[in-house]
Design an enzyme around this catalytic site. Structure first.
Site, mmCIF file in Angstrom:
data_model
loop_
_atom_site.group_PDB
_atom_site.id
_atom_site.type_symbol
_atom_site.label_atom_id
_atom_site.label_comp_id
_atom_site.label_asym_id
_atom_site.label_seq_id
_atom_site.Cartn_x
_atom_site.Cartn_y
_atom_site.Cartn_z
ATOM 1 N N PHE A 29 -22.550 -16.600 37.332
ATOM 2 C CA PHE A 29 -23.736 -17.443 37.264
ATOM 3 C C PHE A 29 -24.854 -16.709 36.525
ATOM 4 C CE2 PHE A 29 -21.459 -18.193 41.291
ATOM 5 C CZ PHE A 29 -21.063 -19.513 41.095
ATOM 6 N N HIS A 154 -28.981 -17.041 48.607
ATOM 7 C CA HIS A 154 -30.188 -17.728 48.158
ATOM 8 C C HIS A 154 -30.857 -18.568 49.238
ATOM 9 C CE1 HIS A 154 -29.534 -15.942 44.452
ATOM 10 N NE2 HIS A 154 -29.277 -16.975 43.666
ATOM 11 N N HIS A 179 -33.252 -12.883 40.227
ATOM 12 C CA HIS A 179 -32.627 -14.028 39.550
ATOM 13 C C HIS A 179 -32.884 -15.313 40.337
ATOM 14 C CE1 HIS A 179 -29.053 -16.088 37.457
ATOM 15 N NE2 HIS A 179 -30.057 -15.977 36.605
ATOM 16 N N ASP A 180 -32.790 -16.440 39.635
ATOM 17 C CA ASP A 180 -32.924 -17.770 40.241
ATOM 18 C C ASP A 180 -34.310 -18.008 40.829
ATOM 19 O OD1 ASP A 180 -30.124 -18.554 39.698
ATOM 20 O OD2 ASP A 180 -29.673 -16.963 41.124
HETATM 21 N N1 SAH Z 1 -24.713 -11.743 39.967
HETATM 22 C C1 SAH Z 1 -23.576 -12.648 39.973
HETATM 23 C C2 SAH Z 1 -23.757 -13.837 40.894
HETATM 24 C C3 SAH Z 1 -23.981 -13.503 42.344
HETATM 25 S S1 SAH Z 1 -23.632 -14.872 43.383
HETATM 26 C C4 SAH Z 1 -23.271 -13.108 38.549
HETATM 27 O O1 SAH Z 1 -23.850 -12.594 37.583
HETATM 28 O O2 SAH Z 1 -22.444 -13.987 38.374
HETATM 29 C C5 SAH Z 1 -24.208 -14.292 44.928
HETATM 30 C C6 SAH Z 1 -23.320 -13.272 45.602
HETATM 31 O O3 SAH Z 1 -24.048 -12.774 46.711
HETATM 32 C C7 SAH Z 1 -21.996 -13.814 46.159
HETATM 33 O O4 SAH Z 1 -20.907 -13.147 45.568
HETATM 34 C C8 SAH Z 1 -22.073 -13.513 47.670
HETATM 35 O O5 SAH Z 1 -20.847 -13.056 48.245
HETATM 36 C C9 SAH Z 1 -23.118 -12.436 47.735
HETATM 37 N N2 SAH Z 1 -23.828 -12.381 49.016
HETATM 38 C C10 SAH Z 1 -24.476 -13.386 49.641
HETATM 39 N N3 SAH Z 1 -25.025 -12.959 50.781
HETATM 40 C C11 SAH Z 1 -24.711 -11.645 50.893
HETATM 41 C C12 SAH Z 1 -24.977 -10.633 51.870
HETATM 42 N N4 SAH Z 1 -25.703 -10.895 52.958
HETATM 43 N N5 SAH Z 1 -24.476 -9.400 51.684
HETATM 44 C C13 SAH Z 1 -23.745 -9.112 50.565
HETATM 45 N N6 SAH Z 1 -23.472 -10.024 49.599
HETATM 46 C C14 SAH Z 1 -23.940 -11.271 49.766
HETATM 47 MG MG MG Z 2 -28.080 -15.901 40.346
#
Ligand code: SAH
Ligand code: MG
Length: 221
Positions: A29, A154, A179-180
Site C-alpha cells: 500500500f 490505522h 503514512h495515510d
Molecule cells: N508499509 C506497508 C503497509 C503496511 S500495512 C507497505 O508499504 O505496503 C499495515 C501493517 O501493520 C500490517 O502488515 C499489519 O500486520 C501491521 N500491524 C497492525 N497493527 C500492528 C501492531 N499492533 N503491531 C505490529 N504490526 C501491526
Molecule cells: Mg499506509
C-alpha cells in the site's frame, strides 16, 4: 543534517531505476510518488543518530523504498510487524488479500511474502524484520532512531499507541514519517491524522519538512 555524500543528483532520485521497479512491483500500500518521497526522506536522515525503523512492514513494499538508502548510508532498517494484518486486512474488509492467509491456522501471515520480497530485492542484509506487536517491541526498545516510519494499524488505538510508544525513540534531529495522513475525512480514515500527525505537531517537538500525497515528513528539532 543533510549528508551530501549520500544525496544523489535530483535527476536520478534516491533509487536506481531497477530499485524503483522492484519497489513498485512489490505487493502493498504505497503509491509510487509517496514511496519516492519516503526514500527521499531517508536520504535526508542523519544515520549517525541511529538506524531507521518502520512500523508496518506488510509484504515489504515500503522497505523496498527505505532499504536501498539504508544500504547506501551504511545503516539498517528494522521492520516491525506481527504479520497478522491490520483490522482492514482481515477477511471481509476492504484491504483483504486471500492469498495472504495461512490456511492451516486461518490467520493472515505476511511474513513469507515479506521475506521473499526482501530477498528478491537483495536487501536481506539491511532490512531486519522484527516479528511482534508494535507496543511490545517498543516497550523494550532503547536505540535512538534517525528515521521512524509509522504505517501500522490505522484504528484509533493502534495509531495512538504507535505515537505514544515510538515517538520518544526518534532522536533529536531525527525524522518522523507518517503514512495515510488525510486532513480531509473524504480522503480516508482519521487516526493517522488525528492521533499521530496532529499530536506530533502539537507537541512542539516536530516541524513539518514535506508532504507528498498522504505522506508527511516531520523533523524532531
Ligand atoms: N508499509 C506497508 C503497509 C503496511 S500495512 C507497505 O508499504 O505496503 C499495515 C501493517 O501493520 C500490517 O502488515 C499489519 O500486520 C501491521 N500491524 C497492525 N497493527 C500492528 C501492531 N499492533 N503491531 C505490529 N504490526 C501491526
Ligand atoms: Mg499506509
Amino acid at each position: 543534517m543533510l549528508s551530501p555524500t549520500r544525496s544523489q543528483s535530483a535527476s536520478n532520485g534516491p533509487l536506481t531505476a531497477s530499485q524503483r521497479s522492484v519497489a513498485e512491483a512489490a505487493r502493498g500500500f504505497m503509491p509510487p510518488d509517496e514511496g519516492l518521497a519516503l526514500a527521499e526522506a531517508a536520504v535526508l536522515a542523519d544515520f549517525s543518530l541511529g538506524p531507521m525503523l518502520e512500523i508496518g512492514g506488510y509484504c515489504g513494499k515500503s522497505a523496498c523504498y527505505l532499504g536501498p538508502v539504508a544500504a547506501q548510508g551504511g545503516t539498517v532498517l528494522f521492520s516491525v510487524d506481527h504479520h497478522r494484518g491490520s483490522e482492514e486486512n482481515q477477511l471481509g474488509w476492504e484491504s483483504h488479500d486471500p492469498d495472504l492467509v495461512d490456511p492451516d491456522i486461518g490467520m493472515m501471515d505476511t511474513l513469507p511474502e515479506f521475506r521473499r520480497t526482501i530477498h528478491d530485492a537483495g536487501l536481506e542484509s539491511v532490512v531486519i524484520p522484527i516479528v511482534g506487536d508494535s507496543v511490545t517491541v517498543a516497550r523494550h526498545w532503547a536505540t535512538p532512531l534517525s528515521l521512524l516510519f509509522i504505517d501500522g494499524g490505522h484504528g484509533v488505538e493502534p495509531a495512538s499507541n504507535d505515537y505514544k510508544w515510538w515517538m520518544p525513540h526518534v532522536a533529536p534531529g531525527g525524522l518522523l514519517v507518517i503514512h495515510d495522513v488525510f486532513p480531509d475525512p473524504a480522503d480516508g480514515g482519521r487516526p493517522p491524522y488525528e492521533n499521530i500527525y496532529l499530536p506530533a505537531l502539537a507537541s512542539g517537538r516536530f516541524q513539518q519538512r514535506s508532504a507528498t500525497g498522504s505522506l508527511r515528513v516531520l523533523q524532531h528539532y
